[in-house]
Design an enzyme around this catalytic site. Structure first.
Site, mmCIF file in Angstrom:
data_model
loop_
_atom_site.group_PDB
_atom_site.id
_atom_site.type_symbol
_atom_site.label_atom_id
_atom_site.label_comp_id
_atom_site.label_asym_id
_atom_site.label_seq_id
_atom_site.Cartn_x
_atom_site.Cartn_y
_atom_site.Cartn_z
ATOM 1 N N ASP A 121 0.856 -1.179 0.000
ATOM 2 C CA ASP A 121 0.000 0.000 0.000
ATOM 3 C C ASP A 121 0.899 1.238 0.000
ATOM 4 O O ASP A 121 1.918 1.275 0.696
ATOM 5 C CB ASP A 121 -0.882 -0.014 1.259
ATOM 6 C CG ASP A 121 -2.013 0.999 1.172
ATOM 7 O OD1 ASP A 121 -2.127 1.670 0.139
ATOM 8 O OD2 ASP A 121 -2.772 1.110 2.155
ATOM 9 N N ASN A 171 -2.414 12.904 -3.039
ATOM 10 C CA ASN A 171 -3.387 13.413 -4.010
ATOM 11 C C ASN A 171 -3.891 14.801 -3.616
ATOM 12 O O ASN A 171 -4.071 15.683 -4.464
ATOM 13 C CB ASN A 171 -4.574 12.449 -4.131
ATOM 14 C CG ASN A 171 -4.316 11.342 -5.131
ATOM 15 O OD1 ASN A 171 -3.508 11.499 -6.041
ATOM 16 N ND2 ASN A 171 -4.986 10.216 -4.964
ATOM 17 N N ASP A 179 -2.010 9.798 -10.388
ATOM 18 C CA ASP A 179 -2.027 8.757 -11.426
ATOM 19 C C ASP A 179 -0.619 8.471 -11.925
ATOM 20 O O ASP A 179 -0.234 7.312 -12.138
ATOM 21 C CB ASP A 179 -2.917 9.188 -12.594
ATOM 22 C CG ASP A 179 -4.394 9.154 -12.233
ATOM 23 O OD1 ASP A 179 -4.741 8.562 -11.202
ATOM 24 O OD2 ASP A 179 -5.202 9.725 -13.003
ATOM 25 N N GLU A 190 -4.744 2.211 -4.388
ATOM 26 C CA GLU A 190 -3.300 2.405 -4.258
ATOM 27 C C GLU A 190 -2.602 1.169 -3.711
ATOM 28 O O GLU A 190 -1.482 1.233 -3.228
ATOM 29 C CB GLU A 190 -2.996 3.608 -3.357
ATOM 30 C CG GLU A 190 -3.407 3.452 -1.911
ATOM 31 C CD GLU A 190 -4.803 3.994 -1.618
ATOM 32 O OE1 GLU A 190 -5.068 4.321 -0.457
ATOM 33 O OE2 GLU A 190 -5.616 4.092 -2.557
#
Length: 357
Positions: free
Chosen positions: A200, A208, A217, A244
């Site tokens: 993770d 983000n 992305d 993620e």
């Protein structure tokens, strides 16, 4: 008089052989029936003319000054294959051996010398129409084969779309689940170990929020490429497990090998040096990883393997993060704490461990 454009569309008959074979009145009769005529005096001329003119029918004499009609017929078949027009051989009356040889070399039919138009007018249209029908059939088969090939490519593309994560280009969750079930069954048959890594991205939501989803992305794509570079064996699978999260399946790999790969993944991702000011454990993007391993048996299950990898990942994310935790039974151990002399963790010889180089 037939219009020149219409004349071009009339069936063409190529006559190969002695010009005396066809009397003037016979040529006139063929012309009146709506056919065009081309003539070649020798076998070699006939071979060249047939390739250039592509007639609907070849009227081929068995007797010629250079090569005989049988050799010429065989060469036409070899040169043109399926595109060879029907060949009507001209054979001496009563020569049964020539009749048999004509069919052996590929002739469609024969007429006897001297030629009678009443006989020829029955055979010419039948052979031409049969040739047209065969050409149409071949074209239909080619069209069907083309459609099949297009369908096959479309199915392959669809299969790819349904098994590949569109953002990262690695396997998606569906592909991972299917592959895990196949490899689990194979490992159970062969009594081989199977290791699973779940990872993770640490504080990815903060990433983000700070840099935007487009940068997020791009971060996912970079990490996916990096993991692919670490996990290089053809049988291994790298997949995007969720937003993620990434999963790595390592067939024929014991616990120590799984931990080695996970540690290489962790260090290589950190080496990307992607800034993450929102992280609480580092100024760079890092990942936490959980590793589980099993030899499939009646006492184990796929769900248990996944649960153990998740539990190990949860342990890795508590507090420090940016680390690898291996789970075995009720024990979770940091990769830095692992010792090759610990029987509970290490199994097998070094030669059996996963090698990254």
């Amino acid at each position: 008089m037939i219009d020149s454009d219409l004349q071009k569309n009339l069936p063409l008959i190529l006559v190969v052989g002695n010009p005396k074979t066809l009397r003037v009145d016979l040529r006139e009769a063929i012309d009146k029936e709506g056919y065009r005529i081309a003539e070649a005096l020798t076998g070699e001329q006939g071979l060249n003319a047939c390739q250039q003119l592509q007639p609907e029918l070849v009227l081929l004499d068995t007797t010629m000054p250079d090569i005989d009609g049988f050799s010429c017929c065989a060469k036409l078949q070899a040169l043109l294959g399926d595109h060879c027009p029907p060949i009507l051989m001209i054979i001496d009356l009563g020569d049964q051996a020539s009749v048999e040889l004509a069919f052996e070399v590929g002739a469609a039919d024969y007429v006897t010398r001297p030629i009678h138009w009443a006989v020829l007018r029955q055979r010419v249209p039948r052979l031409i129409q049969a040739n047209w029908a065969m050409q149409e059939l071949r074209q239909q088969v080619e069209r069907e084969n083309l459609l099949k090939e297009q369908l096959k490519r479309a199915e392959q593309k669809l299969e790819s779309l349904t098994s590949v994560d569109t953002l990262t280009g690695i396997a998606n969750r569906r592909c991972f689940d299917e592959y895990l079930h196949r490899e689990w069954k194979r490992a159970a048959r062969e009594r081989k170990p199977l290791s699973l890594i779940l990872s993770d991205i640490d504080f990815f939501k903060a990433y983000n929020n700070t840099y935007g989803t487009q940068a997020g992305d791009e971060c996912l794509k970079q990490i996916a490429r990096t993991i692919r570079q670490v996990v290089r064996r053809p049988a291994d699978l790298v997949a995007r497990y969720s937003g993620e999260e990434f999963a790595v399946l390592l067939p024929n790999t014991p616990a120590r090998g799984g931990v080695q790969v996970a540690e290489a993944m962790r260090s290589q991702v950190k080496a990307l040096a992607i800034a993450n000011s929102g992280s609480q454990v580092s100024h760079l993007v890092t990942i936490s990883l959980g590793v589980a391993s099993a030899i499939p048996s009646s006492e184990s299950s796929i769900d248990r393997l996944i649960d153990e990898a998740k539990e190990a990942l949860d342990q890795a994310k508590i507090g420090l993060r940016d680390r690898v935790v291996f789970h075995m039974g009720n024990l979770s151990v940091n990769s830095t704490d692992l010792n090759p002399s610990t029987p509970l963790i290490w199994e097998g010889n070094v030669a059996e461990f996963y090698e990254t180089s």
